[in-house]
Design a protein around this motif. Structure first.
Motif, PDB file in Angstrom:
ATOM      1  N   CYS A 171      -6.230  29.838 -25.728  1.00 56.45           N
ATOM      2  CA  CYS A 171      -6.452  28.371 -25.225  1.00 56.45           C
ATOM      3  C   CYS A 171      -7.563  28.144 -24.757  1.00 56.45           C
ATOM      4  CB  CYS A 171      -5.135  28.425 -24.254  1.00 56.45           C
ATOM      5  SG  CYS A 171      -4.852  26.616 -23.785  1.00 56.45           S
ATOM      6  N   CYS A 172      -8.485  27.221 -25.286  1.00 55.87           N
ATOM      7  CA  CYS A 172      -9.797  26.988 -24.965  1.00 55.87           C
ATOM      8  C   CYS A 172      -9.575  26.287 -23.618  1.00 55.87           C
ATOM      9  CB  CYS A 172     -10.562  26.377 -26.045  1.00 55.87           C
ATOM     10  SG  CYS A 172      -9.596  24.931 -26.689  1.00 55.87           S
ATOM     11  N   TYR A 173      -8.573  25.533 -23.217  1.00 56.04           N
ATOM     12  CA  TYR A 173      -8.590  24.900 -21.788  1.00 56.04           C
ATOM     13  C   TYR A 173      -7.242  25.419 -21.311  1.00 56.04           C
ATOM     14  CZ  TYR A 173     -11.636  21.734 -24.531  1.00 56.04           C
ATOM     15  OH  TYR A 173     -12.844  21.229 -25.054  1.00 56.04           O
ATOM     16  N   GLU A 174      -7.455  26.323 -20.381  1.00 60.00           N
ATOM     17  CA  GLU A 174      -6.581  26.750 -19.458  1.00 60.00           C
ATOM     18  C   GLU A 174      -6.175  25.821 -18.233  1.00 60.00           C
ATOM     19  OE1 GLU A 174      -4.261  29.015 -19.606  1.00 60.00           O
ATOM     20  OE2 GLU A 174      -4.957  30.085 -21.363  1.00 60.00           O
ATOM     21  N   GLY A 175      -6.923  24.815 -18.121  1.00 59.84           N
ATOM     22  CA  GLY A 175      -6.774  24.092 -16.983  1.00 59.84           C
ATOM     23  C   GLY A 175      -7.911  23.098 -16.867  1.00 59.84           C
ATOM     24  N   PHE A 176      -7.623  21.855 -16.345  1.00 54.56           N
ATOM     25  CA  PHE A 176      -8.857  20.828 -16.159  1.00 54.56           C
ATOM     26  C   PHE A 176      -8.389  19.853 -15.107  1.00 54.56           C
ATOM     27  CE2 PHE A 176      -5.590  19.290 -19.464  1.00 54.56           C
ATOM     28  CZ  PHE A 176      -5.563  17.827 -19.178  1.00 54.56           C
ATOM     29  N   VAL A 177      -9.359  19.023 -14.517  1.00 59.64           N
ATOM     30  CA  VAL A 177      -9.215  18.099 -13.743  1.00 59.64           C
ATOM     31  C   VAL A 177      -9.648  16.786 -14.443  1.00 59.64           C
ATOM     32  CG1 VAL A 177     -10.214  17.287 -11.463  1.00 59.64           C
ATOM     33  CG2 VAL A 177      -9.668  19.589 -11.972  1.00 59.64           C
ATOM     34  N   THR A 178      -8.908  15.696 -14.215  1.00 55.20           N
ATOM     35  CA  THR A 178      -9.037  14.446 -14.785  1.00 55.20           C
ATOM     36  C   THR A 178     -10.530  13.907 -14.323  1.00 55.20           C
ATOM     37  OG1 THR A 178      -7.741  13.348 -13.356  1.00 55.20           O
ATOM     38  CG2 THR A 178      -6.816  14.091 -15.489  1.00 55.20           C
ATOM     39  N   GLY A 179     -11.240  12.993 -14.926  1.00 57.35           N
ATOM     40  CA  GLY A 179     -12.462  12.339 -14.619  1.00 57.35           C
ATOM     41  C   GLY A 179     -12.305  11.583 -13.347  1.00 57.35           C
ATOM     42  N   ASN A 180     -11.238  11.217 -12.940  1.00 63.56           N
ATOM     43  CA  ASN A 180     -10.983  10.329 -11.591  1.00 63.56           C
ATOM     44  C   ASN A 180     -10.958  11.350 -10.471  1.00 63.56           C
ATOM     45  OD1 ASN A 180      -8.413  10.922 -12.061  1.00 63.56           O
ATOM     46  ND2 ASN A 180      -7.779   8.769 -12.227  1.00 63.56           N
ATOM     47  N   GLY A 181     -10.519  12.668 -10.888  1.00 59.11           N
ATOM     48  CA  GLY A 181     -10.381  13.827  -9.774  1.00 59.11           C
ATOM     49  C   GLY A 181      -8.835  13.601  -9.295  1.00 59.11           C
ATOM     50  N   ARG A 182      -8.184  12.638  -9.796  1.00 57.05           N
ATOM     51  CA  ARG A 182      -6.682  12.771  -9.425  1.00 57.05           C
ATOM     52  C   ARG A 182      -5.587  13.680  -9.771  1.00 57.05           C
ATOM     53  NH1 ARG A 182      -4.932   7.541  -7.103  1.00 57.05           N
ATOM     54  NH2 ARG A 182      -3.318   8.968  -6.436  1.00 57.05           N
ATOM     55  N   VAL A 183      -5.820  14.325 -11.004  1.00 62.28           N
ATOM     56  CA  VAL A 183      -4.950  15.194 -11.521  1.00 62.28           C
ATOM     57  C   VAL A 183      -5.599  16.439 -11.769  1.00 62.28           C
ATOM     58  CG1 VAL A 183      -3.469  15.505 -13.646  1.00 62.28           C
ATOM     59  CG2 VAL A 183      -3.952  13.246 -12.694  1.00 62.28           C
ATOM     60  N   ILE A 184      -4.834  17.566 -11.545  1.00 62.99           N
ATOM     61  CA  ILE A 184      -5.246  18.889 -11.730  1.00 62.99           C
ATOM     62  C   ILE A 184      -4.061  19.539 -12.538  1.00 62.99           C
ATOM     63  CG2 ILE A 184      -4.497  19.978  -9.737  1.00 62.99           C
ATOM     64  CD1 ILE A 184      -6.740  21.955  -9.799  1.00 62.99           C
ATOM     65  N   THR A 185      -4.469  20.505 -13.759  1.00 59.76           N
ATOM     66  CA  THR A 185      -3.336  20.819 -14.360  1.00 59.76           C
ATOM     67  C   THR A 185      -3.773  22.256 -15.011  1.00 59.76           C
ATOM     68  OG1 THR A 185      -1.845  20.493 -16.272  1.00 59.76           O
ATOM     69  CG2 THR A 185      -3.859  19.525 -16.564  1.00 59.76           C
ATOM     70  N   PHE A 186      -2.898  22.831 -15.144  1.00 60.17           N
ATOM     71  CA  PHE A 186      -3.065  24.350 -15.816  1.00 60.17           C
ATOM     72  C   PHE A 186      -2.131  24.723 -16.818  1.00 60.17           C
ATOM     73  CE2 PHE A 186      -4.581  24.776 -11.625  1.00 60.17           C
ATOM     74  CZ  PHE A 186      -6.064  25.502 -11.884  1.00 60.17           C
ATOM     75  N   GLN A 187      -2.414  25.375 -18.075  1.00 61.23           N
ATOM     76  CA  GLN A 187      -1.677  25.800 -19.109  1.00 61.23           C
ATOM     77  C   GLN A 187      -0.836  26.738 -18.830  1.00 61.23           C
ATOM     78  OE1 GLN A 187      -2.133  24.507 -22.447  1.00 61.23           O
ATOM     79  NE2 GLN A 187      -0.302  25.835 -23.147  1.00 61.23           N
ATOM     80  N   CYS A 188      -1.088  27.587 -17.723  1.00 60.24           N
ATOM     81  CA  CYS A 188      -0.333  28.671 -17.300  1.00 60.24           C
ATOM     82  C   CYS A 188       0.894  28.059 -16.286  1.00 60.24           C
ATOM     83  CB  CYS A 188      -0.951  29.744 -16.568  1.00 60.24           C
ATOM     84  SG  CYS A 188      -2.043  29.484 -15.003  1.00 60.24           S
ATOM     85  N   HIS A 189       1.716  28.776 -15.891  1.00 63.82           N
ATOM     86  CA  HIS A 189       2.694  28.540 -14.959  1.00 63.82           C
ATOM     87  C   HIS A 189       2.660  29.276 -13.595  1.00 63.82           C
ATOM     88  CE1 HIS A 189       5.055  25.977 -17.720  1.00 63.82           C
ATOM     89  NE2 HIS A 189       4.469  26.839 -18.642  1.00 63.82           N
ATOM     90  N   PRO A 190       1.591  28.929 -12.716  1.00 66.70           N
ATOM     91  CA  PRO A 190       1.662  29.293 -11.452  1.00 66.70           C
ATOM     92  C   PRO A 190       2.976  29.445 -10.439  1.00 66.70           C
ATOM     93  CG  PRO A 190       0.025  27.583 -11.403  1.00 66.70           C
ATOM     94  CD  PRO A 190       0.799  27.644 -12.769  1.00 66.70           C
ATOM     95  N   GLU A 191       3.612  28.597 -10.746  1.00 66.05           N
ATOM     96  CA  GLU A 191       5.125  28.365 -10.147  1.00 66.05           C
ATOM     97  C   GLU A 191       5.987  29.569 -10.529  1.00 66.05           C
ATOM     98  OE1 GLU A 191       5.848  26.311 -13.984  1.00 66.05           O
ATOM     99  OE2 GLU A 191       4.185  26.286 -12.591  1.00 66.05           O
ATOM    100  N   PHE A 192       5.804  30.074 -11.473  1.00 67.30           N
ATOM    101  CA  PHE A 192       6.700  31.610 -11.894  1.00 67.30           C
ATOM    102  C   PHE A 192       6.485  32.471 -11.205  1.00 67.30           C
ATOM    103  CE2 PHE A 192       7.689  29.460 -16.318  1.00 67.30           C
ATOM    104  CZ  PHE A 192       8.618  28.596 -15.675  1.00 67.30           C
ATOM    105  N   GLY A 193       5.223  33.010 -10.765  1.00 68.51           N
ATOM    106  CA  GLY A 193       4.683  34.467 -10.150  1.00 68.51           C
ATOM    107  C   GLY A 193       4.808  34.231  -8.614  1.00 68.51           C
ATOM    108  N   GLY A 194       5.127  35.406  -7.993  1.00 64.05           N
ATOM    109  CA  GLY A 194       4.953  35.327  -6.700  1.00 64.05           C
ATOM    110  C   GLY A 194       5.910  35.023  -5.876  1.00 64.05           C
ATOM    111  N   SER A 195       6.972  34.525  -6.282  1.00 58.12           N
ATOM    112  CA  SER A 195       8.176  34.149  -5.405  1.00 58.12           C
ATOM    113  C   SER A 195       9.433  34.467  -6.181  1.00 58.12           C
ATOM    114  CB  SER A 195       8.120  32.472  -5.176  1.00 58.12           C
ATOM    115  OG  SER A 195       8.483  31.799  -6.163  1.00 58.12           O
ATOM    116  N   GLN A 196      10.436  34.489  -5.319  1.00 56.20           N
ATOM    117  CA  GLN A 196      11.923  34.912  -5.910  1.00 56.20           C
ATOM    118  C   GLN A 196      12.589  33.608  -6.724  1.00 56.20           C
ATOM    119  OE1 GLN A 196      14.798  35.758  -3.042  1.00 56.20           O
ATOM    120  NE2 GLN A 196      16.085  36.799  -4.388  1.00 56.20           N
ATOM    121  N   PHE A 197      12.284  32.553  -6.292  1.00 56.34           N
ATOM    122  CA  PHE A 197      12.716  31.420  -7.023  1.00 56.34           C
ATOM    123  C   PHE A 197      11.773  31.194  -8.541  1.00 56.34           C
ATOM    124  CE2 PHE A 197      12.397  27.134  -8.361  1.00 56.34           C
ATOM    125  CZ  PHE A 197      13.537  26.597  -8.773  1.00 56.34           C
TER     126      PHE A 197
END
Length: 143
Positions: free
Chosen positions: A64-90
């Motif tokens: 994936c050539c874009y694993e994450g990005f921030v929009t030009g206005n700086g309001r949105v940050i996003t990632f291709q991966c799922h950091p919500e899945f690792g490091g917690s029981q839920f």
């Protein structure tokens, strides 16, 4: 304004994946403390092929050539991966449920035991980076 497509070159990505943090001032600011190589959980069959005009990439990998990005206005940050899945029981339970549903639907083969491990990721630090971004960009009236 961006473009997401099925990742026909690499297929469905599941399990721990490593991506390289971008070498820009913004990427270093947003991902500070994470290092150049970041490990997170992947669970997708698509890839961001183009980011919106004015957005800035935060990292890349071979699938994936874009694993994450921030929009030009700086309001949105996003990632291709799922950091919500690792490091917690839920998160781990949600990820395992997703994998089982994908297996039952025939989207992936049943040999996924090696991909069930969600330990040893940078997911907690990525979640903290996302939270810090929102704290910095939240309108003062939302306090």
């Amino acid at each position: 304004g961006g473009r997401v497509e099925r990742n026909s070159a690499f297929g469905v990505q599941l399990g721990k994946r490593r991506f390289t943090a971008g070498d820009t001032a913004l990427a270093r600011q947003k991902l500070s403390g994470l290092g150049q190589q970041i490990t997170s959980i992947a669970a997708h069959g698509d890839a961001v092929m183009a980011i919106p005009p004015g957005a800035e990439s935060l990292g890349e990998s071979t699938p994936c050539c874009y694993e994450g990005f921030v929009t030009g206005n700086g309001r949105v940050i996003t990632f291709q991966c799922h950091p919500e899945f690792g490091g917690s029981q839920f998160g781990c339970r949600a990820y395992l449920g997703l994998m089982e549903a994908m297996e039952q639907a025939g989207e992936v083969d049943g040999k996924l035991d090696c991909r069930r491990d969600t330990t040893g990721t940078d997911d907690q630090a990525l979640r903290e980076a996302v939270w810090a971004h929102f704290e910095q960009t939240r309108p003062k009236s939302a306090l």
